[in-house]
Design an enzyme around this catalytic site. Sequence first.
Site, PDB file in Angstrom:
ATOM      1  N   GLU A 165       1.267   0.543   1.807  1.00 52.95           N
ATOM      2  CA  GLU A 165       0.013   0.656   1.055  1.00 52.95           C
ATOM      3  C   GLU A 165      -0.548   2.032   1.383  1.00 52.95           C
ATOM      4  O   GLU A 165      -0.955   2.287   2.517  1.00 52.95           O
ATOM      5  CB  GLU A 165      -0.965  -0.436   1.467  1.00 52.95           C
ATOM      6  CG  GLU A 165      -2.292  -0.385   0.736  1.00 52.95           C
ATOM      7  CD  GLU A 165      -3.321  -1.313   1.359  1.00 52.95           C
ATOM      8  OE1 GLU A 165      -4.469  -0.859   1.570  1.00 52.95           O
ATOM      9  OE2 GLU A 165      -2.980  -2.469   1.661  1.00 52.95           O
ATOM     10  N   CYS A 220      -9.933  -0.073   2.265  1.00 55.29           N
ATOM     11  CA  CYS A 220      -8.903   0.319   1.298  1.00 55.29           C
ATOM     12  C   CYS A 220      -9.330   0.007  -0.129  1.00 55.29           C
ATOM     13  O   CYS A 220      -8.773   0.565  -1.078  1.00 55.29           O
ATOM     14  CB  CYS A 220      -7.582  -0.370   1.613  1.00 55.29           C
ATOM     15  SG  CYS A 220      -7.698  -2.167   1.784  1.00 55.29           S
TER      16      CYS A 220
END
Length: 525
Positions: free
Chosen positions: A273, A310
């Site tokens: 990610e 995030c």
Amino acid sequence: MNTQHLQTVKLTGQHFISGQWIGNNDRDIFSSHNPVLNQKLKWKFFEATAKDIDLATQSATDAFQSYRNTTPAQRADFLDAIATELNSDIAIIVAVAQIETGLPIARLQGETARTCNQLKLFAQHLRNPTEPRYMDKADPNRTPAPKPESRLGYIPLGPVVVFGASNFPLAFSAAGGDTASALAAGCSVIVKSHPAHPATTELVGKAISRAIESCSIAPGVFSVLQSSLPDIAASLVTNDKVAAVGFTGSLKVGRILADLCAARETPIPFFGELGSVNPQFILPNILEKDAESLAISQVQSLMMGHGQFCTSPGVLISLSSQGLERYKATLSEEISQQASAPMLSNGIAKTYQQQIERLEKHSGMTVVGRGISPEQPHHTQPIIFSTSAECFNQNPQIRDEIFGPSAIIVECSDINKMQSVINKLEGQLCASIHGFESDFEQLQELIRSISYKVGRIIFNQMPTGVEVCYSMNHGGPYPASTNVQSTSVGVSAIKRFLRPICYQNSPTYLLPADLQDSFSNLIVK
């Protein structure tokens, strides 16, 4: 527990390999850091060596031989035991994490609860699986060739390297989602601790070690390596005993590691990610009515974790209008009341400051509002910019993720310009669409376009936060994820560390339990 008392917490500073804490004084050492005080902590940690990597990967390989044969119920008991041990140490884990990260105690308590809950969720899934298994019946009379019996199952990949994330010292680190899903799949795990919170990782490792012992699991099923050196990360992902990698972090580092995994003699999957700006699309009608309340919610979302989530909303896309001017005015007022603060590390703060300075110098950018001026050099100031769709589309550097408390408003003259902005966006973890039902009905094709850029599409809600559940997808097109078909959150995260295998004409006694005739989810064709 105050800072002085925390310094008395007993830590080995060592690596956890094959059930033992190892490391000695002839090695290089590094210290963790207090980002609030901008001071090194007294805790010392031994740098991992090539020998440690060899020991950890061999131990993980040996443990995998037995752990892969455990039943789902045994793995479920193990995951539940880890959650229990973490809960028993929650006070000291949270206190140490707070001093290493500067994150609020309440946030860290919530993150610990999430970590335990996702362990329990995987345990629940192992005991009560929902995924179907398929069997095709044999047909010996089929012509021109008989049809064999076949059954499709899944087996674990092997030892998995998990990298701790800077912004989630618990939920995306030693006992976080990558570790939980890999252990649930039947893989052994080697954790490369993040150098920003090695003490937290050691405490979590000690809790997991007790669960290993109480469940009589092979000790090499879980290892911790401490290091601040990039070479150690590279050596880990290129070790021939490692079968897969889980990573949450920057695009720069993630791409280096992903390329190393792909360039191996035997390439392995890298589940990374790597970044997201999580665009917010504010449709015309709702902006005219709710500009002020949307702006307040936007700033609240942006400031969660000082912009270090995030899923922090980094780009706000809207049509030019009077409503947008009211929205900007409220954003300016709200952001001016937000304090500057330290970030998770000096390195992260420095990168943020450099990116903001570049935007401030860009001729196509306008500052909408700033937070309170920093009191210390290592503090970072919240800021919101605005730019035109044309400038956004023509300048790739403006579209890069800025990890921290900043956002860019992209003003579009019409829907076609908004569509052009969508076309320029890279892959994202998520996007929010704020509007009324009438907006959604009229702009269905625009919404479909957005869906092809994201892993999660959200209606009338800010993006910060990810629910750990069966239906969650936390991934997306590159660079949000290096594997668009995977998720790092939710029950489906287990699929990353499994591979399909077909059993053709297999004796029944050789079939795993979930391919036996008695398995409730076996679908016969």
